[in-house]
Design a protein around this motif. Structure first.
Motif, short mmCIF file in Angstrom:
data_model
loop_
_atom_site.label_atom_id
_atom_site.label_comp_id
_atom_site.label_asym_id
_atom_site.label_seq_id
_atom_site.Cartn_x
_atom_site.Cartn_y
_atom_site.Cartn_z
N ASP A 27 0.84 -1.21 0.00
CA ASP A 27 0.00 0.00 0.00
C ASP A 27 0.87 1.25 0.00
O ASP A 27 0.58 2.22 -0.70
CB ASP A 27 -0.93 0.00 1.22
N ARG A 28 1.94 1.23 0.82
CA ARG A 28 2.82 2.40 0.88
C ARG A 28 3.48 2.64 -0.47
O ARG A 28 3.51 3.76 -0.97
CB ARG A 28 3.88 2.18 1.97
N ALA A 31 1.04 3.90 -2.94
CA ALA A 31 0.75 5.32 -2.71
C ALA A 31 1.87 6.20 -3.25
O ALA A 31 1.62 7.26 -3.85
CB ALA A 31 0.54 5.56 -1.21
N ARG A 60 0.26 -3.69 -6.98
CA ARG A 60 -0.43 -4.09 -5.74
C ARG A 60 -1.05 -5.48 -5.92
O ARG A 60 -0.98 -6.31 -5.01
CB ARG A 60 -1.51 -3.06 -5.39
N THR A 64 -0.10 -8.64 -3.66
CA THR A 64 -1.18 -9.32 -2.93
C THR A 64 -1.22 -10.80 -3.32
O THR A 64 -1.37 -11.68 -2.47
CB THR A 64 -2.53 -8.65 -3.21
#
Length: 196
Positions: A27-28, A31, A60, A64
């Motif tokens: 996520d970081r 972002a 991502r 994941t």
């Protein structure tokens, strides 16, 4: 909570913690990629921004997917460990079975493995000494019902439990270890279905 349950719980907690950390890192990073793409998009055309968002989403998704694969691999390893422990405990219980049950199981095994031929059945020296009265007659009767003949050797074999059948020059290893090892995959499948 048993040691096995604690171990299983700890493995699952570690897998969750690792997955959470990787997702947070993903996520970081996603972002960061998105922020850079937005800054570049302000300087250039809208298509660059759209491409960056797509790249971030794909990155991502890959992370994941990788985390999920690692989680499933750890879960599978934990399940296999549980199954192996159950099998080992079962074998240990067989080894410490009381004599009456032990020799009853031996008779069932003789019934399964005896063939319609003349042969000799070998036991460990310890089993020869503790053999119950009438056991030899029961073995002979089982062999006769199968159309064969079995004599119990007074010469002990270097085996832990179970027996060895000898017909002519052919030996059938019916020790519990040999039978257990031969059926290990089948038993593991049954345990898997029972537990999971």
């Amino acid at each position: 909570m048993t040691g096995l349950e604690k171990m299983k719980s700890r493995i699952l907690e570690e897998a969750r913690a690792l997955a959470d950390g990787k997702i947070a890192e993903a996520d970081r990073r996603a972002a960061e990629i998105l922020e850079r793409a937005t800054a570049e998009a302000e300087k250039s055309v809208v298509s660059i921004s759209q491409r960056s968002e797509k790249d971030a989403a794909e990155y991502r998704e890959r992370i994941t997917s990788s985390i999920d694969l690692q989680r499933r691999a750890r879960l599978l390893a934990a399940k296999q460990e549980v199954i192996a422990e159950v099998l080992d405990q079962s074998y240990e219980r067989l080894k410490t079975m009381e004599p009456k049950k032990y020799f009853a199981m031996i008779l069932r095994m003789v019934e399964k493995y005896a063939v319609p031929q003349q042969g000799i059945i070998y036991f460990s020296p310890a089993d020869i000494k503790r053999m119950p009265a009438g056991f030899e007659a029961k073995v002979k009767k089982i062999a006769e019902e199968k159309g064969g003949k079995l004599d119990i050797s007074r010469e002990g074999r270097n085996i832990e439990n179970g027996f060895v059948l000898v017909y002519g020059g052919m030996e059938e290893n019916c020790t519990w270890k040999a039978v257990f090892d031969a059926k290990r995959d089948e038993l593991a499948d049954k345990i898997h279905h029972l537990l999971f």
